[in-house]
Design an enzyme around this catalytic site. Structure first.
Site, PDB file in Angstrom:
ATOM      1  N   ARG A  28     -21.486  -5.333 -46.767  1.00 45.37           N
ATOM      2  CA  ARG A  28     -20.409  -5.010 -45.839  1.00 45.37           C
ATOM      3  C   ARG A  28     -20.958  -4.024 -44.817  1.00 45.37           C
ATOM      4  NH1 ARG A  28     -15.034  -3.359 -48.461  1.00 45.37           N
ATOM      5  NH2 ARG A  28     -15.388  -5.483 -49.222  1.00 45.37           N
ATOM      6  N   ASN A  64      -1.953  -6.783   0.043  1.00 49.73           N
ATOM      7  CA  ASN A  64      -3.177  -6.914  -0.739  1.00 49.73           C
ATOM      8  C   ASN A  64      -3.099  -8.075  -1.722  1.00 49.73           C
ATOM      9  OD1 ASN A  64      -4.470  -4.568   0.359  1.00 49.73           O
ATOM     10  ND2 ASN A  64      -3.093  -3.309  -0.900  1.00 49.73           N
ATOM     11  N   SER A  75       0.840  -1.185   0.000  1.00 47.52           N
ATOM     12  CA  SER A  75       0.000   0.000   0.000  1.00 47.52           C
ATOM     13  C   SER A  75       0.878   1.239   0.000  1.00 47.52           C
ATOM     14  CB  SER A  75      -0.894   0.002   1.246  1.00 47.52           C
ATOM     15  OG  SER A  75      -1.472   1.275   1.469  1.00 47.52           O
ATOM     16  N   LYS A 118      -0.219  -3.681   5.155  1.00 48.01           N
ATOM     17  CA  LYS A 118      -1.092  -4.394   4.232  1.00 48.01           C
ATOM     18  C   LYS A 118      -0.320  -5.282   3.262  1.00 48.01           C
ATOM     19  CE  LYS A 118      -4.970  -3.004   2.820  1.00 48.01           C
ATOM     20  NZ  LYS A 118      -6.007  -2.365   1.976  1.00 48.01           N
TER      21      LYS A 118
END
Length: 411
Positions: free
Chosen positions: A314, A282, A274, A280
């Site tokens: 087309r 993650n 973080s 942290k």
């Protein structure tokens, strides 16, 4: 090619870059020119493999010139004819004759999509191998089963891994069936009028198409300028892949919550941190895989919208909307496949936490078992057909399907 706002895009490498798209279209032109020479439609001195005429430094000019004609082939052909004319005037005079822009653009896209599908297939095979191992190793590892976010009945982590594996195998099979994309040769309105006029016979044109397809390693199909099922089918197969990976990522994200702590991503230095909270770690791979799973379905829907907008001989916009959409969907799926393979290879299964969480959920989590068998003791095994389900998924994983070219993933 890189994408600052799609972290991990570099995993897709050169797949579907502007350089790769230009190179694919040049391959199509070269294959058709070679077929014209081989079957005596063009003179022998028109032979040229077109090597070295277009390179990475030309993509900016091709992209800038694409607006005037509405597609990138027109400026690419201008460069090819100019440079080829200086080297081989006979080849320059036969370049692109009998084809239309959509033939070359569509087949170039097909070649790029096939490269992407091959990469994704390799990652699906790696994922299936890891999941087969996890399902076997943890066939008896107890944990709490959950439905609608709540405790349901006890299961094993092996059963959960087998469920992940089934999704991956469904994606593998869907991709294998959809990635055998065909050559596009139809001429201006899909009638093959110009090729027949050049060759003098529909039979010779059939030989030209067969030779071109063989050179490019593609199957033959009648013109599909306004019948876009090959591309919508491949787009759907890519979403089937991201669906399967998103389901895995969701389970890892839930299991990685500190209060659950049953699963965690492997630790890689510098990953998952973080900018403000040093405590942290993650589960960033799972986050990015989930992102791809959320973004893919609308892209496939756009390909379907283009197919539904086809008109006349087309499409006026429906064809054009496919190009960048397919590139984005293909590159993002390649990236997510690589991220999922890495996620699974490093997945940490916290069996002690699984056991503790299951124990904490008792006796409530045993309610169904007791309602069916009032004499069952709390904690008594409640396996159902878990063993058979795991064995069936693992057996299916070992039966590697061949694609329609007769190739397995390592060929």
């Amino acid at each position: 090619m890189s994408d600052l706002l799609w972290p991990g895009d570099e995993r897709a490498g050169d797949i579907f870059t502007d350089t790769a798209v230009c190179a694919a279209m040049v391959r199509v032109e070269a294959a058709w020119l070679a077929a014209l020479v081989l079957h005596g439609v063009a003179s022998p001195d028109a032979h040229d493999d077109l090597d070295g005429l277009i390179g990475p430094d030309d993509t900016a000019a091709v992209a800038a010139g694409a607006e005037s004609g509405g597609n990138p082939l027109i400026p690419l052909l201008e460069l090819l004819r100019e440079r080829l004319g200086a080297r081989n005037p006979a080849a320059a005079s036969w370049l692109h004759r009998g084809l239309t822009s959509q033939d070359v653009v569509d087949t170039g896209l097909v070649l790029c999509l096939r490269d992407a599908a091959d990469r994704i297939g390799d990652d699906l095979a790696a994922q299936a191998a890891v999941l087969s191992r996890l399902a076997g190793e943890h066939r008896d590892t107890p944990m709490a089963g959950r439905t609608l976010t709540q405790h349901a009945v006890p299961i094993t982590f092996g059963l959960k891994a087998a469920g992940w594996l089934t999704g991956v195998l469904d994606a593998r099979d869907r991709l294998t069936a959809a990635s055998d994309l065909p050559l596009q040769v139809g001429g201006a309105v899909g009638s093959l009028a110009a090729p027949v006029a050049l060759a003098g016979s529909p039979l010779v044109v059939a030989d030209l198409i067969e030779t071109t397809a063989e050179t490019l390693g593609l199957p033959v199909r009648d013109p599909w300028h306004t019948a876009r099922a090959p591309l919508t089918g491949l787009a759907d197969a890519l979403v089937t892949c991201t669906d399967a990976w998103g389901r895995i990522a969701n389970d890892v994200l839930a299991g990685a919550r500190p209060e659950i702590h049953e699963l965690s991503e492997g630790t890689v230095a510098g990953r998952g941190g973080s900018s403000a909270m040093p405590n942290k770690q993650n589960p960033v791979l799972s986050v990015l895989v989930k992102r791809a799973a959320l973004a893919a379905p609308p892209l496939a829907a756009t390909v379907h919208a283009g197919a539904a907008a086809a008109v006349d001989e087309r499409p006026d916009g429906g064809w054009h909307v496919e190009w960048a959409t397919l590139r984005t969907l293909a590159r993002r799926t390649v990236t997510a496949g690589s991220q999922t393979a890495e996620l699974l290879a490093g997945l940490q299964v916290e069996t002690a936490w699984m056991t503790a969480n299951l124990a904490a959920a008792r006796p409530g989590i045993d309610a169904e078992q007791r309602s069916i068998n009032p004499g069952a003791a709390s904690g008594e095994p409640y396996p159902g057909a878990t063993g058979r389900i795991i064995d069936a998924a693992v057996a299916r994983a070992s039966a590697v399907p061949l694609n329609k070219r007769g190739e397995g993933p390592d060929c």
